[in-house]
Scaffold this active site. Structure first.
Site, PDB file in Angstrom:
ATOM      1  N   SER A 294      17.152 -10.831   5.254  1.00  0.00           N
ATOM      2  CA  SER A 294      18.026 -10.478   4.162  1.00  0.00           C
ATOM      3  C   SER A 294      17.434 -10.758   2.784  1.00  0.00           C
ATOM      4  O   SER A 294      18.027 -10.418   1.767  1.00  0.00           O
ATOM      5  CB  SER A 294      19.344 -11.250   4.303  1.00  0.00           C
ATOM      6  OG  SER A 294      19.120 -12.649   4.196  1.00  0.00           O
TER       7      SER A 294
ATOM      8  N   SER B 287      15.186 -14.681   7.824  1.00  0.00           N
ATOM      9  CA  SER B 287      15.393 -13.888   6.612  1.00  0.00           C
ATOM     10  C   SER B 287      14.456 -14.208   5.458  1.00  0.00           C
ATOM     11  O   SER B 287      14.480 -13.526   4.447  1.00  0.00           O
ATOM     12  CB  SER B 287      16.841 -14.038   6.129  1.00  0.00           C
ATOM     13  OG  SER B 287      17.723 -13.414   7.016  1.00  0.00           O
TER      14      SER B 287
ATOM     15  N   LYS C 203      17.843 -14.793  -5.234  1.00  0.00           N
ATOM     16  CA  LYS C 203      18.516 -14.026  -4.184  1.00  0.00           C
ATOM     17  C   LYS C 203      20.024 -14.014  -4.414  1.00  0.00           C
ATOM     18  O   LYS C 203      20.616 -15.028  -4.776  1.00  0.00           O
ATOM     19  CB  LYS C 203      18.189 -14.643  -2.821  1.00  0.00           C
ATOM     20  CG  LYS C 203      18.770 -13.880  -1.633  1.00  0.00           C
ATOM     21  CD  LYS C 203      18.312 -14.485  -0.317  1.00  0.00           C
ATOM     22  CE  LYS C 203      18.933 -13.763   0.873  1.00  0.00           C
ATOM     23  NZ  LYS C 203      18.462 -14.281   2.171  1.00  0.00           N
TER      24      LYS C 203
END
Length: 456
Positions: free
Chosen positions: A141, A165, A65
């Site tokens: 996210s 997230s 990520k």
């Protein structure tokens, strides 16, 4: 790969082919470092050839990520504000442990700007799309990681969760997403809400990742001791019979689509029966904790941006969505922070009292099935005002209370899209939520990839 039956290089090349085929449509990866990945895969094959064990994740391609540092790759946080910074010279604690276990980082996965939105779209990478339906978002996210795993570009992607997230993207893309107990996996950030982990195809994959990445860290005062047993073993044999389980549609304040409630509750009831749980008819109601979340997460983030000279000097370079979220705290005063602290304490006390009589709480993971890829976030859900809640409001509780919570596929919507079930356990009982997720996986197996990517 650890036995030499298959080559890490050969496996990596198959995944690279999938990335090159799927990423132009899905836009899950913002940066690729394939030559570095090939070098790591070659080193794993060499270790195996010399009789060494490269680790439990030997040769597993990993998406990282774009909030986690990874050697030789940029960390953009989904923002042009960081585009001119040098590549990382060290791994984050999470990536370092995954790499030490043999994982092969292949690239960075997309995030919304500053990881501040439930939709993964940013000025750095554009819009990331859900492999189940490209018109929809894979969530935020950690949407880039969930899109990459759901489409088969990688089998694992790192994820972070400060308010849902990890779990929300897992629900939107039909994956497993664990937010561990706070401190289970080490990380160093200003907020005490954030937990790191992964999105994966199976509960076993998540359990192995947790085994590899958990444990104490000298730089993290909240880090928990290493568990005395492997989670990968516990998911198969932990005795959960007789645990007390309760259900909540909405935690008392979350407008939720009826379909999400129906599908998730049906899965929870099937799981309770299969696992031998005691179903407790006990209502769980907490005040909307949004103010507490904003004070505990947005305020420290904005303070960091101010220290770095980014806010408000370069606010004009941000997306409107990021500016709006950061501007929420323009008028915050000490009294507002005290009010937020009292609210959080109220939530913690209410949850603590509830979990004295209950071991497991089931809820829908998200309040909606999915969202349009470029938004907007709905202001109304199920005929009720959702401006103060949103699609992830079921998830904030576990961040505020440091409890483990996992999202697993509950079943399809009427249109065939994934709907998630959230399983929340007592603080420190990651083993329980993982074991229950594994039982559901056995009695209610789910597709490993989105339909368009199952034959690739």
């Amino acid at each position: 790969m650890r036995t030499g039956a298959v080559s890490a290089v050969a496996v990596l090349e198959r995944y690279i082919d999938r990335i090159q085929s799927a990423n132009p449509d899905i836009n899950a990866f913002t940066h690729l470092n394939l030559e570095s990945a090939r070098a790591v895969a070659r080193s794993i094959d060499e270790l195996v050839g010399h009789g060494a064990d490269p680790g439990p994740l030997a040769g597993v391609p990993l998406g990282v990520k774009d909030t986690e540092d990874c050697i030789g790759m940029p960390t953009w946080h989904g923002s042009t504000l960081y585009r001119d910074r040098p590549v990382a010279r060290a791994d984050s604690a999470l990536v370092a442990r995954a790499r030490a276990a043999g994982a092969v980082p292949v690239g960075k996965t997309a995030v919304p700007e500053l990881a501040l939105h439930a939709i993964t779209s940013s000025p750095v990478s554009g819009t990331t799309r859900n492999p189940w339906d490209p018109a929809l978002t894979p969530g935020g996210s950690s949407g880039g990681s969930s899109a990459a795993v759901s489409s088969g570009m990688v089998p694992l992607g790192t994820a972070t969760d400060a308010g849902g997230s990890t779990r929300s993207p897992a629900a939107f893309t039909g994956l497993v997403g664990l937010k561990p107990s706070h401190g289970r996996i080490s990380q160093q950030v200003a907020s005490d809400l954030l937990d790191v982990g992964c999105v994966s195809l199976t509960v076993r994959d998540t359990a192995r990742f947790l085994d590899v990445c958990s444990g104490p860290h000298s730089a993290d005062r909240t880090a928990l001791p290493q568990a005395d047993q492997r989670y990968e073993d516990l998911i198969e044999r932990l005795d959960v019979r007789g645990l007390r389980a309760a259900w909540s549609d909405d935690l008392g304040f979350v407008p939720t689509e009826p379909e999400c409630i129906e599908v998730a509750r049906r899965a929870a009831e099937a799981l309770a029966q299969a696992a031998g749980l005691r179903w407790i008819d006990r209502r769980f109601v907490i005040p909307n904790p949004r103010l507490a979340w904003v004070a505990a997460y947005v305020v420290p983030l904005r303070a960091e941006l101010e220290l770095d000279g980014i806010w408000p000097d370069r606010a004009g370079e941000m997306t409107q969505r990021a500016r709006a979220r950061l501007s929420e705290v323009d008028d915050y005063r000490p009294a507002d922070l005290a009010r937020a602290a009292r609210l959080r304490l109220d939530v913690e006390r209410t949850s603590g009292a509830f979990f004295e009589g209950v071991d497991i709480l089931f809820t829908p993971t998200t309040a909606v099935v999915s969202l349009p890829a470029e938004g907007p976030i709905p202001e109304e859900i199920a005929g009720r005002d959702a401006r103060a809640t949103g699609p992830e409001a079921h998830l904030t509780l576990a961040n505020l209370t440091w409890q483990p919570a996992i999202s697993v596929p509950a079943g399809p919507s009427r249109t065939g899209l994934p709907i998630g079930l959230q399983i929340v356990g007592r603080r420190g009982r990651d083993d329980c939520v993982l074991r229950l997720a594994r039982i559901l996986e056995q009695v209610n197996p789910w597709p490993l990839h989105a339909p368009a990517y199952r034959s690739r």
